[in-house]
Scaffold this active site. Structure first.
Site, PDB file in Angstrom:
ATOM      1  N   HIS A   1       0.874  -1.182   0.000  1.00  0.00           N
ATOM      2  CA  HIS A   1       0.000   0.000   0.000  1.00  0.00           C
ATOM      3  C   HIS A   1       0.906   1.226   0.000  1.00  0.00           C
ATOM      4  O   HIS A   1       2.132   1.097  -0.031  1.00  0.00           O
ATOM      5  CB  HIS A   1      -0.958  -0.028   1.189  1.00  0.00           C
ATOM      6  CG  HIS A   1      -0.286   0.042   2.531  1.00  0.00           C
ATOM      7  ND1 HIS A   1       0.706  -0.837   2.918  1.00  0.00           N
ATOM      8  CD2 HIS A   1      -0.451   0.888   3.584  1.00  0.00           C
ATOM      9  CE1 HIS A   1       1.108  -0.549   4.143  1.00  0.00           C
ATOM     10  NE2 HIS A   1       0.433   0.498   4.573  1.00  0.00           N
TER      11      HIS A   1
ATOM     12  N   HIS B   1       1.253   3.836   2.266  1.00  0.00           N
ATOM     13  CA  HIS B   1       1.669   4.589   3.455  1.00  0.00           C
ATOM     14  C   HIS B   1       3.181   4.792   3.380  1.00  0.00           C
ATOM     15  O   HIS B   1       3.924   3.948   2.880  1.00  0.00           O
ATOM     16  CB  HIS B   1       1.270   3.849   4.735  1.00  0.00           C
ATOM     17  CG  HIS B   1      -0.189   4.031   5.077  1.00  0.00           C
ATOM     18  ND1 HIS B   1      -0.859   3.186   5.919  1.00  0.00           N
ATOM     19  CD2 HIS B   1      -1.079   4.971   4.683  1.00  0.00           C
ATOM     20  CE1 HIS B   1      -2.114   3.602   6.033  1.00  0.00           C
ATOM     21  NE2 HIS B   1      -2.272   4.676   5.293  1.00  0.00           N
TER      22      HIS B   1
ATOM     23  N   ASP C   1       5.716   4.647   5.211  1.00  0.00           N
ATOM     24  CA  ASP C   1       6.721   3.716   5.733  1.00  0.00           C
ATOM     25  C   ASP C   1       6.922   2.517   4.815  1.00  0.00           C
ATOM     26  O   ASP C   1       7.807   1.693   5.062  1.00  0.00           O
ATOM     27  CB  ASP C   1       6.368   3.260   7.160  1.00  0.00           C
ATOM     28  CG  ASP C   1       4.951   2.716   7.286  1.00  0.00           C
ATOM     29  OD1 ASP C   1       4.058   3.190   6.561  1.00  0.00           O
ATOM     30  OD2 ASP C   1       4.734   1.806   8.118  1.00  0.00           O
ATOM     31  N   HIS C   2       6.144   2.411   3.744  1.00  0.00           N
ATOM     32  CA  HIS C   2       6.287   1.301   2.808  1.00  0.00           C
ATOM     33  C   HIS C   2       6.779   1.738   1.436  1.00  0.00           C
ATOM     34  O   HIS C   2       6.995   0.900   0.564  1.00  0.00           O
ATOM     35  CB  HIS C   2       4.951   0.550   2.682  1.00  0.00           C
ATOM     36  CG  HIS C   2       4.573  -0.127   3.956  1.00  0.00           C
ATOM     37  ND1 HIS C   2       4.698  -1.477   4.149  1.00  0.00           N
ATOM     38  CD2 HIS C   2       4.135   0.378   5.136  1.00  0.00           C
ATOM     39  CE1 HIS C   2       4.326  -1.792   5.393  1.00  0.00           C
ATOM     40  NE2 HIS C   2       3.978  -0.680   6.000  1.00  0.00           N
TER      41      HIS C   2
ATOM     42  N   HIS D   1      -6.963  -3.495   5.806  1.00  0.00           N
ATOM     43  CA  HIS D   1      -6.339  -2.349   6.464  1.00  0.00           C
ATOM     44  C   HIS D   1      -7.251  -1.138   6.263  1.00  0.00           C
ATOM     45  O   HIS D   1      -8.320  -1.261   5.669  1.00  0.00           O
ATOM     46  CB  HIS D   1      -4.944  -2.127   5.848  1.00  0.00           C
ATOM     47  CG  HIS D   1      -4.044  -1.242   6.672  1.00  0.00           C
ATOM     48  ND1 HIS D   1      -3.922  -1.347   8.034  1.00  0.00           N
ATOM     49  CD2 HIS D   1      -3.191  -0.237   6.322  1.00  0.00           C
ATOM     50  CE1 HIS D   1      -3.047  -0.448   8.475  1.00  0.00           C
ATOM     51  NE2 HIS D   1      -2.599   0.236   7.460  1.00  0.00           N
TER      52      HIS D   1
ATOM     53  N   ASP E   1       0.342  -4.705   7.780  1.00  0.00           N
ATOM     54  CA  ASP E   1      -0.710  -3.697   7.784  1.00  0.00           C
ATOM     55  C   ASP E   1      -2.073  -4.295   7.479  1.00  0.00           C
ATOM     56  O   ASP E   1      -2.750  -3.921   6.513  1.00  0.00           O
ATOM     57  CB  ASP E   1      -0.381  -2.570   6.805  1.00  0.00           C
ATOM     58  CG  ASP E   1       0.844  -1.785   7.260  1.00  0.00           C
ATOM     59  OD1 ASP E   1       1.940  -2.354   7.220  1.00  0.00           O
ATOM     60  OD2 ASP E   1       0.687  -0.638   7.700  1.00  0.00           O
TER      61      ASP E   1
ATOM     62  N   HIS F   1       7.517  -5.594  11.623  1.00  0.00           N
ATOM     63  CA  HIS F   1       6.629  -4.430  11.612  1.00  0.00           C
ATOM     64  C   HIS F   1       6.077  -4.153  13.016  1.00  0.00           C
ATOM     65  O   HIS F   1       4.876  -3.967  13.210  1.00  0.00           O
ATOM     66  CB  HIS F   1       5.472  -4.683  10.610  1.00  0.00           C
ATOM     67  CG  HIS F   1       4.846  -3.409  10.107  1.00  0.00           C
ATOM     68  ND1 HIS F   1       3.907  -2.716  10.819  1.00  0.00           N
ATOM     69  CD2 HIS F   1       5.019  -2.716   8.964  1.00  0.00           C
ATOM     70  CE1 HIS F   1       3.522  -1.663  10.130  1.00  0.00           C
ATOM     71  NE2 HIS F   1       4.192  -1.629   9.002  1.00  0.00           N
TER      72      HIS F   1
END
Lengths: 334, 334
Positions: free
Chosen positions: A49, A51, A53-54, A146, A237, A296
Site C-alpha cells: 500500500h 503509506h 513507511d512502505h 487495512h 498492515d 513491523h
C-alpha cells in the site's frame, strides 16, 4: 516509524541473481548495502500500500539503481493509484536510465505470471523479455484488511517434474531433444524447431505448414509430475483475514506483521487495523506454514522477544525477526 | 548515496528548544533519534537544492512531526519550485496536523529576518507569531555554483549589547522600564505601553494621540553596542565561489562539502560541480572561520581522515566530520 537499529519493513527475494522487492520504506537501500546486496538486479517491486513507511525509500532506491547503470525495465506492482503515486515521488528522481512499467492490481486476488499469456487461463500475464528468470516464478496478490487498500503477496518458485527416461524412451522421443524439452521448450519433431506453448497445444494433432505430419513434442512427455517448489508469503498492515490463510497455505516462509505483543493493546490493534503477535501465530497455524517471522513492530514494543512464549504456544516455529534477517530456502526434493 | 554508517548530509541547529534543519535526505529522522533529538520543535527547514539526497527524507520527517503532535506552522525555505516539489512528495504524507508555509528565495542573496518588517530595509521579513524564538536570529541564503540552482545558508544568532546602567540613569529612564527595554521592547514613556519598533522610529519626536509630549524609549538608550553573536555557515554541492567566502566570513563553524580528497579526482569534482578537500580548506582560510567541518564525501572516499594532513596545512582547525557530530557553540563574551 523508523528507529535506530529498527528500520522499516521490506522483503528482498533473490533467485539466481535476480531480485524481487516487496515494499521500500525510508532506508531500504542502506539495509540492502549492509547485506552486501545490490539494488541493480531488482526486476520487480511490489507495494502492499502507499503509506509512507512502505514506499518513502523509493526515489533514493531508483537513483541508486540508475547509478548502478541498470538499463532493463523495472516492473512495479501495487494497488490502484500506483503510477500516480510513483510519478509524484519521482519529482526528485526524474531522470533514470531504465523504463518503469506499472501493473495496478485490478481485483481482490490476482495470480500474476510472466511470459507470453497461456490460452484459457484467468491469470494475469506480464511479458518482460529482458527478465527471463521471472518465468520460473509467479506472484499472487491478495487483498487484506487495512484502513486503505492493501495487498499481501505470495511469491512461488515453480518446479518442474524429474526427467523420466523410461517414458521419454517409450514415447520414442529423439535423445537430441531431451535437454531442450527438460528446460521447458516445445519442439516440432518434423523440423526440430521450437514452437510457442500455445501453438503446441493447438497443433498437437494435425499437419504443419509444410504438409508433413506434425508431431509437437512437449515437456510433459519427458517430465514426471511437477515437484514442490518454494513459497514465501508476506503480509503487513492488516487485521487477520481468511485471504491470508488461503494464500499462505503451506508456505516455506510466512512473514507477517506483529504490531503489538501485549494483550492490553488489542483495542489499539483493532482500531488501526493491525495485528497482535498471537493473531499472526494463529494465521501461521491455520495456514500450516513451515516458519513464521514476525516484523513491523510498534515503536512502543521495545523487546519483541518477550512476546514470543505466547506466540510459540500457538505456533512453535516462530521468530521475532530483527533487521537484516535472511534465510536460504532449499528445494525439499532432489 | 547513503552508506551504512555514513548517511546523507543534514544540519540541525538547536537554540533554546527550537530547531532549524538544513536539508533532509533519506534517514535524517533516524539520525535525529540517535542523537536523542525530537523533530517536533523544528520551526524552519531550509533546502540547499532538490537533489534526492537532500530532500528524500522529508515525507517521513513530516509524518513523524505529525505523530509528535506538532500543530504550529512549519516554514520551509528553498530555491524556486520548493512548494511544487514538497507538495509532490506529500503524495505519501497528505494529512498533517500543522500548516506548511513556503518561502522561495527570489534572488542570489537574501537576508531573511523574522517578525514584523522594519521600515527602510531590503531584508526579507517573515512573521511567524507561533515561533517567537526565531526573532533572535536571522538566516542568509546565498547562491552557490552547482549544476542546478543551489544555495548555501548562514544562520546568525544576533546578540544585543550589555545593559548600560550609567547611560540609562543619565538619560533619566525610569527603572521600571529597564527590564522590558533590555529585552528589546520600545515603550511610550507617557503611557508605559509598548509600541512597535517601526512606530517608535517614526514617532521618536512629536506628540502622541492624547496630545501629551511623546517620549518613546528605545532599547538603544539602555544597551551598549551589539555584542558578537554566533554564526554558522553550511554549504554543499558547489564549486568554490566568492559568495561562500563572503557569507562564511568569521563564522564560528563552517560546514562545507568535501567530495574528494585525492588530487586525481579534480577533473571529476569540476565536472560534477563539487569540491576537493583542499578547496574547502582554502575557503575556510579565506573566510577566516574559526572551525571547518568537512562532510558530503563521495562513496568512493573510504577513509576521509587520510586527506586531512593536506587540509590542515591550508587551514589547521579542520575536522573530517562523521555521522552524528555535534558541538555546543558558546557566546565569546559574557
Amino acid at each position: 516509524m523508523p528507529l535506530p537499529y529498527r528500520w522499516l519493513t521490506s522483503l528482498m527475494v533473490r533467485y539466481n541473481g535476480m531480485s524481487i522487492l516487496i515494499d521500500c520504506g525510508e532506508g531500504t537501500q542502506v539495509a540492502m548495502k549492509k547485506k552486501g546486496w545490490s539494488p541493480k538486479p531488482i526486476d520487480v517491486i511490489c507495494f502492499t500500500h502507499f503509506h509512507a513507511d512502505h514506499i518513502s525509500g523509493l526515489p533514493g532506491l531508483l537513483l541508486s539503481m540508475g547509478n548502478a547503470e541498470r538499463t532493463e525495465p523495472l516492473l512495479m506492482i501495487g494497488p490502484k493509484g500506483l503510477e500516480r503515486v510513483v510519478n509524484s515521488l519521482r519529482v526528485i528522481a526524474p531522470d533514470l536510465p531504465f523504463e518503469i512499467r506499472f501493473h495496478e492490481i485490478g481485483s481482490a486476488e490476482e495470480s500474476i505470471h510472466f511470459g507470453r499469456p497461456e490460452q484459457g487461463t484467468e491469470q494475469v500475464w506480464i511479458d518482460i523479455p529482458d527478465a527471463p528468470l521471472l518465468k520460473d516464478l509467479h506472484i499472487e496478490a491478495f487483498r487484506v484488511n487495512h484502513n486503505v487498500t492493501c495487498y499481501g503477496y505470495t511469491i512461488l518458485l515453480d518446479r518442474t517434474g524429474r526427467f523420466d527416461v523410461e517414458r521419454a524412451t517409450a514415447l520414442g522421443i529423439p535423445r537430441k531433444y531431451w535437454n531442450r524439452l527438460q528446460k521447458g521448450a516445445c519442439i516440432d519433431a518434423a523440423t526440430g524447431e521450437e514452437v510457442p506453448a500455445a501453438a503446441a497445444n493447438a497443433a498437437s494433432s494435425g499437419e504443419n505448414a509444410e504438409g508433413k505430419e506434425a508431431r509437437i513434442l512437449t515437456p510433459d512427455m519427458v517430465l514426471g509430475p511437477a515437484r514442490r517448489g518454494l513459497k514465501v508469503t508476506y503480509t503487513t498492515d492488516t487485521r487477520p483475514c481468511q485471504s491470508i490463510v488461503r494464500h499462505a497455505q503451506g508456505s516455506d516462509l510466512f512473514i507477517c506483521e506483529g504490531m503489538y505483543a501485549e494483550e492490553d493493546k488489542f483495542a489499539k490493534a483493532r482500531e488501526h487495523r493491525h495485528m497482535m503477535f498471537s493473531e499472526a501465530a494463529a494465521l501461521a497455524r491455520d495456514a500450516a506454514v513451515k516458519e513464521l517471522w514476525l516484523t513491523h513492530y510498534s515503536p512502543s514494543l521495545i523487546k519483541p522477544e518477550t512476546g514470543m512464549d505466547e506466540v510459540r504456544r500457538i505456533f512453535p516455529h516462530a521468530v521475532a525477526a530483527r533487521d537484516g534477517r535472511s534465510v536460504d530456502l532449499i528445494f525439499e526434493e532432489d
